[in-house]
Structure formats: C-alpha cells, structure tokens
Design a protein around this motif. Structure first.
Motif, PDB file in Angstrom:
ATOM      1  N   ALA A 102       0.851  -1.197   0.000  1.00  0.00           N
ATOM      2  CA  ALA A 102       0.000   0.000   0.000  1.00  0.00           C
ATOM      3  C   ALA A 102       0.886   1.247   0.000  1.00  0.00           C
ATOM      4  CB  ALA A 102      -0.889  -0.002   1.232  1.00  0.00           C
ATOM      5  N   PRO A 103       0.377   2.316  -0.587  1.00  0.00           N
ATOM      6  CA  PRO A 103       1.152   3.559  -0.583  1.00  0.00           C
ATOM      7  C   PRO A 103       1.305   4.100   0.831  1.00  0.00           C
ATOM      8  CG  PRO A 103      -1.061   3.934  -1.450  1.00  0.00           C
ATOM      9  CD  PRO A 103      -0.920   2.453  -1.238  1.00  0.00           C
ATOM     10  N   ASP A 104       2.337   4.878   1.053  1.00  0.00           N
ATOM     11  CA  ASP A 104       2.528   5.512   2.357  1.00  0.00           C
ATOM     12  C   ASP A 104       1.580   6.699   2.460  1.00  0.00           C
ATOM     13  OD1 ASP A 104       4.466   3.768   3.269  1.00  0.00           O
ATOM     14  OD2 ASP A 104       6.091   4.903   2.363  1.00  0.00           O
ATOM     15  N   GLU A 105       0.415   6.441   3.022  1.00  0.00           N
ATOM     16  CA  GLU A 105      -0.612   7.455   3.191  1.00  0.00           C
ATOM     17  C   GLU A 105      -0.929   7.608   4.669  1.00  0.00           C
ATOM     18  OE1 GLU A 105      -3.946   6.166   0.848  1.00  0.00           O
ATOM     19  OE2 GLU A 105      -2.957   6.655  -1.038  1.00  0.00           O
ATOM     20  N   PRO A 106      -1.402   8.783   5.074  1.00  0.00           N
ATOM     21  CA  PRO A 106      -1.723   9.010   6.486  1.00  0.00           C
ATOM     22  C   PRO A 106      -2.730   8.018   7.060  1.00  0.00           C
ATOM     23  CG  PRO A 106      -1.654  11.092   5.320  1.00  0.00           C
ATOM     24  CD  PRO A 106      -1.531  10.006   4.279  1.00  0.00           C
ATOM     25  N   LEU A 107      -3.621   7.472   6.226  1.00  0.00           N
ATOM     26  CA  LEU A 107      -4.607   6.515   6.711  1.00  0.00           C
ATOM     27  C   LEU A 107      -3.952   5.404   7.527  1.00  0.00           C
ATOM     28  CD1 LEU A 107      -7.413   5.123   6.784  1.00  0.00           C
ATOM     29  CD2 LEU A 107      -6.801   4.052   4.610  1.00  0.00           C
ATOM     30  N   TYR A 108      -2.792   4.922   7.097  1.00  0.00           N
ATOM     31  CA  TYR A 108      -2.147   3.764   7.733  1.00  0.00           C
ATOM     32  C   TYR A 108      -1.409   4.111   9.022  1.00  0.00           C
ATOM     33  CZ  TYR A 108      -3.242   1.527   3.341  1.00  0.00           C
ATOM     34  OH  TYR A 108      -3.912   1.027   2.257  1.00  0.00           O
ATOM     35  N   GLY A 109      -1.152   5.388   9.273  1.00  0.00           N
ATOM     36  CA  GLY A 109      -0.378   5.745  10.455  1.00  0.00           C
ATOM     37  C   GLY A 109       0.992   5.096  10.381  1.00  0.00           C
ATOM     38  N   HIS A 110       1.418   4.492  11.482  1.00  0.00           N
ATOM     39  CA  HIS A 110       2.708   3.797  11.505  1.00  0.00           C
ATOM     40  C   HIS A 110       2.500   2.358  11.056  1.00  0.00           C
ATOM     41  CE1 HIS A 110       6.755   2.764  12.602  1.00  0.00           C
ATOM     42  NE2 HIS A 110       6.310   1.790  13.383  1.00  0.00           N
ATOM     43  N   LYS A 111       3.073   2.002   9.920  1.00  0.00           N
ATOM     44  CA  LYS A 111       3.025   0.623   9.429  1.00  0.00           C
ATOM     45  C   LYS A 111       4.085  -0.167  10.182  1.00  0.00           C
ATOM     46  CE  LYS A 111       1.947   1.789   4.616  1.00  0.00           C
ATOM     47  NZ  LYS A 111       2.449   1.598   3.234  1.00  0.00           N
ATOM     48  N   LEU A 112       3.640  -1.083  11.007  1.00  0.00           N
ATOM     49  CA  LEU A 112       4.574  -1.855  11.821  1.00  0.00           C
ATOM     50  C   LEU A 112       5.343  -2.870  10.987  1.00  0.00           C
ATOM     51  CD1 LEU A 112       2.258  -2.611  14.868  1.00  0.00           C
ATOM     52  CD2 LEU A 112       4.122  -0.944  14.788  1.00  0.00           C
ATOM     53  N   SER A 113       6.621  -2.975  11.255  1.00  0.00           N
ATOM     54  CA  SER A 113       7.392  -4.074  10.685  1.00  0.00           C
ATOM     55  C   SER A 113       6.999  -5.340  11.444  1.00  0.00           C
ATOM     56  CB  SER A 113       8.896  -3.824  10.847  1.00  0.00           C
ATOM     57  OG  SER A 113       9.256  -3.933  12.217  1.00  0.00           O
ATOM     58  N   ARG A 114       7.371  -6.477  10.905  1.00  0.00           N
ATOM     59  CA  ARG A 114       7.072  -7.735  11.591  1.00  0.00           C
ATOM     60  C   ARG A 114       7.664  -7.728  13.000  1.00  0.00           C
ATOM     61  NH1 ARG A 114       8.825 -12.767  12.874  1.00  0.00           N
ATOM     62  NH2 ARG A 114       7.377 -14.478  12.486  1.00  0.00           N
ATOM     63  N   ASN A 115       8.917  -7.289  13.125  1.00  0.00           N
ATOM     64  CA  ASN A 115       9.576  -7.265  14.440  1.00  0.00           C
ATOM     65  C   ASN A 115       8.897  -6.306  15.408  1.00  0.00           C
ATOM     66  OD1 ASN A 115      11.443  -9.239  13.869  1.00  0.00           O
ATOM     67  ND2 ASN A 115      12.996  -7.799  13.153  1.00  0.00           N
ATOM     68  N   GLU A 116       8.467  -5.146  14.920  1.00  0.00           N
ATOM     69  CA  GLU A 116       7.752  -4.207  15.785  1.00  0.00           C
ATOM     70  C   GLU A 116       6.429  -4.809  16.247  1.00  0.00           C
ATOM     71  OE1 GLU A 116       8.807   0.264  14.269  1.00  0.00           O
ATOM     72  OE2 GLU A 116       7.685  -1.029  12.876  1.00  0.00           O
ATOM     73  N   ALA A 117       5.735  -5.476  15.331  1.00  0.00           N
ATOM     74  CA  ALA A 117       4.432  -6.065  15.667  1.00  0.00           C
ATOM     75  C   ALA A 117       4.560  -7.158  16.724  1.00  0.00           C
ATOM     76  CB  ALA A 117       3.770  -6.625  14.412  1.00  0.00           C
ATOM     77  N   LEU A 118       5.632  -7.939  16.648  1.00  0.00           N
ATOM     78  CA  LEU A 118       5.819  -9.037  17.615  1.00  0.00           C
ATOM     79  C   LEU A 118       5.857  -8.560  19.060  1.00  0.00           C
ATOM     80  CD1 LEU A 118       8.401 -11.223  15.688  1.00  0.00           C
ATOM     81  CD2 LEU A 118       6.094 -11.923  16.396  1.00  0.00           C
ATOM     82  N   SER A 119       6.307  -7.343  19.285  1.00  0.00           N
ATOM     83  CA  SER A 119       6.401  -6.838  20.655  1.00  0.00           C
ATOM     84  C   SER A 119       5.415  -5.703  20.946  1.00  0.00           C
ATOM     85  CB  SER A 119       7.833  -6.363  20.937  1.00  0.00           C
ATOM     86  OG  SER A 119       8.168  -5.291  20.070  1.00  0.00           O
ATOM     87  N   HIS A 120       4.497  -5.439  20.038  1.00  0.00           N
ATOM     88  CA  HIS A 120       3.551  -4.334  20.220  1.00  0.00           C
ATOM     89  C   HIS A 120       2.472  -4.713  21.233  1.00  0.00           C
ATOM     90  CE1 HIS A 120       0.693  -1.158  19.354  1.00  0.00           C
ATOM     91  NE2 HIS A 120       1.696  -0.518  18.773  1.00  0.00           N
ATOM     92  N   PRO A 121       2.075  -3.787  22.106  1.00  0.00           N
ATOM     93  CA  PRO A 121       1.066  -4.108  23.120  1.00  0.00           C
ATOM     94  C   PRO A 121      -0.320  -4.432  22.550  1.00  0.00           C
ATOM     95  CG  PRO A 121       1.735  -1.791  23.277  1.00  0.00           C
ATOM     96  CD  PRO A 121       2.637  -2.449  22.284  1.00  0.00           C
ATOM     97  N   MET A 122      -0.593  -4.088  21.284  1.00  0.00           N
ATOM     98  CA  MET A 122      -1.899  -4.387  20.690  1.00  0.00           C
ATOM     99  C   MET A 122      -1.893  -5.661  19.846  1.00  0.00           C
ATOM    100  SD  MET A 122      -3.596  -0.748  19.685  1.00  0.00           S
ATOM    101  CE  MET A 122      -5.179  -1.546  19.465  1.00  0.00           C
ATOM    102  N   LEU A 123      -0.842  -6.459  19.918  1.00  0.00           N
ATOM    103  CA  LEU A 123      -0.767  -7.676  19.103  1.00  0.00           C
ATOM    104  C   LEU A 123      -1.947  -8.610  19.368  1.00  0.00           C
ATOM    105  CD1 LEU A 123       0.730  -9.396  17.025  1.00  0.00           C
ATOM    106  CD2 LEU A 123       2.092 -10.331  18.913  1.00  0.00           C
ATOM    107  N   LYS A 124      -2.305  -8.778  20.617  1.00  0.00           N
ATOM    108  CA  LYS A 124      -3.432  -9.663  20.955  1.00  0.00           C
ATOM    109  C   LYS A 124      -4.719  -9.162  20.293  1.00  0.00           C
ATOM    110  CE  LYS A 124      -6.180 -11.451  24.716  1.00  0.00           C
ATOM    111  NZ  LYS A 124      -6.810 -11.072  25.946  1.00  0.00           N
ATOM    112  N   GLU A 125      -4.962  -7.857  20.333  1.00  0.00           N
ATOM    113  CA  GLU A 125      -6.152  -7.292  19.710  1.00  0.00           C
ATOM    114  C   GLU A 125      -6.129  -7.513  18.195  1.00  0.00           C
ATOM    115  OE1 GLU A 125      -4.393  -5.803  22.056  1.00  0.00           O
ATOM    116  OE2 GLU A 125      -5.774  -5.071  23.579  1.00  0.00           O
TER     117      GLU A 125
END
Length: 149
Positions: A102-125
């Motif tokens: 997807a293009p880098d547009e404001p809609l996406y906010g911060h696009k998490l890398s796989r490594n960032e997602a693995l430790s993100h507090p919202m992963l369960k959600e």
C-alpha cells in the motif's frame, strides 16, 4: 464482541506482480462498547495456484473523517499473510510487514514491521480482529477454507 460493519466493500482488481485477479474486502470492525475500532483490508490472491490472503488492520481510538487524510500519531497498522505453510495441512497466519504494497498514506499511520508487531502491546487485539474476519467475512473465509456447506 467484534462485528464487521455491514457497509464493507469487496473490489476486484489485477495483481501487480502476476496479473491474476485479486479480491479485496475492506471496512470497519466495531467493538461492543467502543464503536468503530479498526479498519481492515483483506486481499485474496491466487499466486501460482496457491490460495493466500494478506490482512492489514489499522487501529485508531478516534476514527473520524476529519483526520483520515492527515498524519495521525496514534494510528498503527499490523499485517499478516494467511495461507499454506510447510508441515501443516491447514493454512496459518504469519505476521508480515504491514501494508507493504500500500502507498505511504496518512490513513495507515505507523506501518509496523514484523519485528515491531511481535512486541507491540496491541498484538493480541490484532489477532482477535484477524480471527473474527476469517470467521465472519464470507469471501475471505471461502477463499482460505473453501466453500462452506
């Protein structure tokens, strides 16, 4: 309790890498007591005869049309691939870099890398939303698991 907004859409287009048809469903996911909770994009592909889907989910605690086109620090996007994996007769979900095509547009906010997602507090959600979409969105469910009786 999660629920896909009844106004979600399905669009057909051509895959940029192989030219085959792809289908994408997109819409809001509502959470009881919260309202608009997340936006999902679930894109189904037939790459080399393999049924797979890529699911991006964008979280924001203040959805509103007035800020969809402006940068938003609180918005975050997760991504996964759903499809065949080695040593399993069933498809599996694997975290990937979010909204990579997807293009880098404001809609996406911060696009998490796989490594960032693995430790993100919202992963369960995120996984809860993915599970719900895989169960409730018929086009996606049929693409991954086959037609339901």
């Amino acid at each position: 309790m999660l629920q896909i907004d009844r106004g979600y859409t399905i669009q057909d287009s051509r895959c940029d890498c192989c030219g085959e048809q792809r289908r994408q469903s997109r819409g809001f996911v509502h959470k009881q007591g919260v309202g608009q909770y997340a936006v999902f994009f679930a894109t189904c592909y037939h790459h080399q005869g393999i049924h797979e889907a890529w699911i991006d989910v964008i979280f924001d605690d203040q959805w509103g049309a007035e800020h969809l086109e402006l940068p938003c620090d609180r918005r975050v996007t997760f991504g996964c691939r759903v499809g065949p994996v080695e040593n399993s007769p069933l498809p599996a979900c694997t975290l990937v870099n979010a909204a990579a095509v997807a293009p880098d547009e404001p809609l996406y906010g911060h696009k998490l890398s796989r490594n960032e997602a693995l430790s993100h507090p919202m992963l369960k959600e995120y996984w809860e939303v993915v599970d719900h979409i895989l169960e409730a969105e018929q086009m996606l469910r049929s693409h991954i698991y086959g037609p339901q009786p």
